[in-house]
Motif scaffolding. Structure first.
Motif, PDB file in Angstrom:
ATOM      1  N   ASP A 192      51.338  22.417  64.524  1.00  0.00           N
ATOM      2  CA  ASP A 192      50.270  22.777  63.183  1.00  0.00           C
ATOM      3  C   ASP A 192      49.690  21.486  62.925  1.00  0.00           C
ATOM      4  O   ASP A 192      48.523  21.474  62.684  1.00  0.00           O
ATOM      5  N   ASP A 193      50.695  20.347  62.715  1.00  0.00           N
ATOM      6  CA  ASP A 193      50.252  19.402  62.042  1.00  0.00           C
ATOM      7  C   ASP A 193      49.115  18.643  62.929  1.00  0.00           C
ATOM      8  O   ASP A 193      48.119  17.937  62.697  1.00  0.00           O
ATOM      9  N   ALA A 194      49.285  18.864  64.379  1.00  0.00           N
ATOM     10  CA  ALA A 194      48.009  18.405  65.334  1.00  0.00           C
ATOM     11  C   ALA A 194      46.979  19.182  65.411  1.00  0.00           C
ATOM     12  O   ALA A 194      46.060  19.117  66.069  1.00  0.00           O
ATOM     13  N   GLN A 195      47.086  20.439  64.640  1.00  0.00           N
ATOM     14  CA  GLN A 195      45.898  21.320  64.532  1.00  0.00           C
ATOM     15  C   GLN A 195      45.420  21.920  66.002  1.00  0.00           C
ATOM     16  O   GLN A 195      44.413  22.145  66.229  1.00  0.00           O
ATOM     17  N   ARG A 196      46.505  22.352  66.702  1.00  0.00           N
ATOM     18  CA  ARG A 196      46.362  23.055  67.820  1.00  0.00           C
ATOM     19  C   ARG A 196      46.093  24.498  67.564  1.00  0.00           C
ATOM     20  O   ARG A 196      45.760  25.388  68.481  1.00  0.00           O
ATOM     21  N   GLY A 197      46.719  24.954  66.446  1.00  0.00           N
ATOM     22  CA  GLY A 197      46.943  26.231  66.019  1.00  0.00           C
ATOM     23  C   GLY A 197      47.343  26.407  64.744  1.00  0.00           C
ATOM     24  O   GLY A 197      47.734  25.276  64.079  1.00  0.00           O
ATOM     25  N   LYS A 198      47.499  27.593  64.184  1.00  0.00           N
ATOM     26  CA  LYS A 198      48.051  27.624  62.777  1.00  0.00           C
ATOM     27  C   LYS A 198      49.022  28.743  62.798  1.00  0.00           C
ATOM     28  O   LYS A 198      48.999  30.129  63.250  1.00  0.00           O
ATOM     29  N   THR A 199      50.254  28.201  62.607  1.00  0.00           N
ATOM     30  CA  THR A 199      51.296  29.517  62.597  1.00  0.00           C
ATOM     31  C   THR A 199      51.385  30.241  61.333  1.00  0.00           C
ATOM     32  O   THR A 199      51.127  29.747  60.253  1.00  0.00           O
ATOM     33  N   ILE A 200      51.422  31.477  61.566  1.00  0.00           N
ATOM     34  CA  ILE A 200      51.336  32.426  60.798  1.00  0.00           C
ATOM     35  C   ILE A 200      52.949  32.830  60.377  1.00  0.00           C
ATOM     36  O   ILE A 200      53.050  32.911  58.935  1.00  0.00           O
ATOM     37  N   PRO A 218      69.014  33.045  68.065  1.00  0.00           N
ATOM     38  CA  PRO A 218      69.846  32.093  69.300  1.00  0.00           C
ATOM     39  C   PRO A 218      69.383  31.806  70.534  1.00  0.00           C
ATOM     40  O   PRO A 218      69.594  30.684  70.980  1.00  0.00           O
ATOM     41  N   ASP A 219      68.752  32.659  70.940  1.00  0.00           N
ATOM     42  CA  ASP A 219      68.156  32.375  72.427  1.00  0.00           C
ATOM     43  C   ASP A 219      66.989  32.663  72.625  1.00  0.00           C
ATOM     44  O   ASP A 219      66.321  32.708  73.578  1.00  0.00           O
ATOM     45  N   HIS A 220      65.952  32.767  71.731  1.00  0.00           N
ATOM     46  CA  HIS A 220      64.366  32.963  71.599  1.00  0.00           C
ATOM     47  C   HIS A 220      63.905  32.702  70.441  1.00  0.00           C
ATOM     48  O   HIS A 220      64.512  32.607  69.360  1.00  0.00           O
ATOM     49  N   LEU A 221      62.507  32.618  70.651  1.00  0.00           N
ATOM     50  CA  LEU A 221      61.465  32.296  69.714  1.00  0.00           C
ATOM     51  C   LEU A 221      60.548  33.321  69.469  1.00  0.00           C
ATOM     52  O   LEU A 221      59.948  33.361  70.618  1.00  0.00           O
ATOM     53  N   HIS A 222      60.201  33.748  68.286  1.00  0.00           N
ATOM     54  CA  HIS A 222      59.089  34.758  68.225  1.00  0.00           C
ATOM     55  C   HIS A 222      57.915  33.885  67.215  1.00  0.00           C
ATOM     56  O   HIS A 222      58.409  33.276  66.432  1.00  0.00           O
ATOM     57  N   TRP A 223      56.970  33.635  67.555  1.00  0.00           N
ATOM     58  CA  TRP A 223      55.987  32.730  67.070  1.00  0.00           C
ATOM     59  C   TRP A 223      54.706  33.662  67.009  1.00  0.00           C
ATOM     60  O   TRP A 223      53.878  34.059  67.938  1.00  0.00           O
ATOM     61  N   LEU A 224      54.056  33.868  65.755  1.00  0.00           N
ATOM     62  CA  LEU A 224      52.804  34.210  65.578  1.00  0.00           C
ATOM     63  C   LEU A 224      51.871  33.338  65.118  1.00  0.00           C
ATOM     64  O   LEU A 224      52.146  32.771  64.160  1.00  0.00           O
ATOM     65  N   LEU A 225      50.872  33.007  65.840  1.00  0.00           N
ATOM     66  CA  LEU A 225      49.894  31.894  65.592  1.00  0.00           C
ATOM     67  C   LEU A 225      48.442  32.308  65.737  1.00  0.00           C
ATOM     68  O   LEU A 225      48.162  33.242  66.465  1.00  0.00           O
ATOM     69  N   THR A 226      47.493  31.511  65.239  1.00  0.00           N
ATOM     70  CA  THR A 226      46.166  31.763  65.520  1.00  0.00           C
ATOM     71  C   THR A 226      45.915  30.528  66.105  1.00  0.00           C
ATOM     72  O   THR A 226      45.992  29.302  65.918  1.00  0.00           O
ATOM     73  N   LEU A 227      45.179  30.748  67.282  1.00  0.00           N
ATOM     74  CA  LEU A 227      44.957  29.699  68.385  1.00  0.00           C
ATOM     75  C   LEU A 227      43.658  28.682  67.721  1.00  0.00           C
ATOM     76  O   LEU A 227      42.622  29.234  67.360  1.00  0.00           O
TER      77      LEU A 227
END
Length: 149
Positions: A48-56, A62-71
């Motif tokens: 997010d800091d690099a402005q590649r996207g905006k995390t919502i 423990p074994d995976h990531l769920h990530w909602l972002l705006t590209l």
């Protein structure tokens, strides 16, 4: 093969929201280690800091990531995921004094369409620790955040 060609039909649409799921290699529960979890979360925030996207919203299980972002406007979805996976793997492997694959090669993405509710998707993501039985209250789980719910 380019990262954009990993799955036919995958699109990177600037300004659109995506629900990304990324699993660890062999579904190993790497993120039961608090330091590993914090390194992954820090890397997510750097994106997010690099402005590649905006995390919502996100939930690191423990074994995976769920990530909602705006590209963002200047990077493809495949590139943002690739950068996150590479940078987080290097940091976590260094901490664990190991080498090798941390994340599965592929990832799952779902474009949030206009008729879908972004807030409902964010709530679904942060409720994952509850559904998995890891905690009784979401406030007790340390590895999630949301811009709004």
């Amino acid at each position: 093969m380019t990262y954009d060609a990993l799955r036919r039909g995958r699109a990177s649409l600037p300004g659109h929201a995506y629900h990304i799921t990324i699993a660890t290699a062999g579904r190993k529960p790497i993120f039961t280690d608090m330091t590993c979890a914090r390194l992954a979360i820090d890397t997510l925030r750097q994106s997010d800091d690099a402005q590649r996207g905006k995390t919502i919203a996100w939930a690191l299980m423990p074994d995976h990531l769920h990530w909602l972002l705006t590209l963002g406007e200047t990077v493809s979805l495949a590139r943002i995921v690739h950068r996150f996976k590479g940078r987080s793997a290097r940091r976590i492997n260094r901490h664990l004094k190991r080498s090798g694959t941390l994340w599965q090669r592929a990832y799952h993405d779902h474009t949030i369409r206009e008729d879908e509710d972004l807030k409902s998707t964010a709530r679904y993501i942060v409720a994952n620790p509850l559904r998995a039985g890891l905690v009784e209250r979401i406030g007790d789980y340390p590895h999630w955040d949301a811009a709004w719910i």
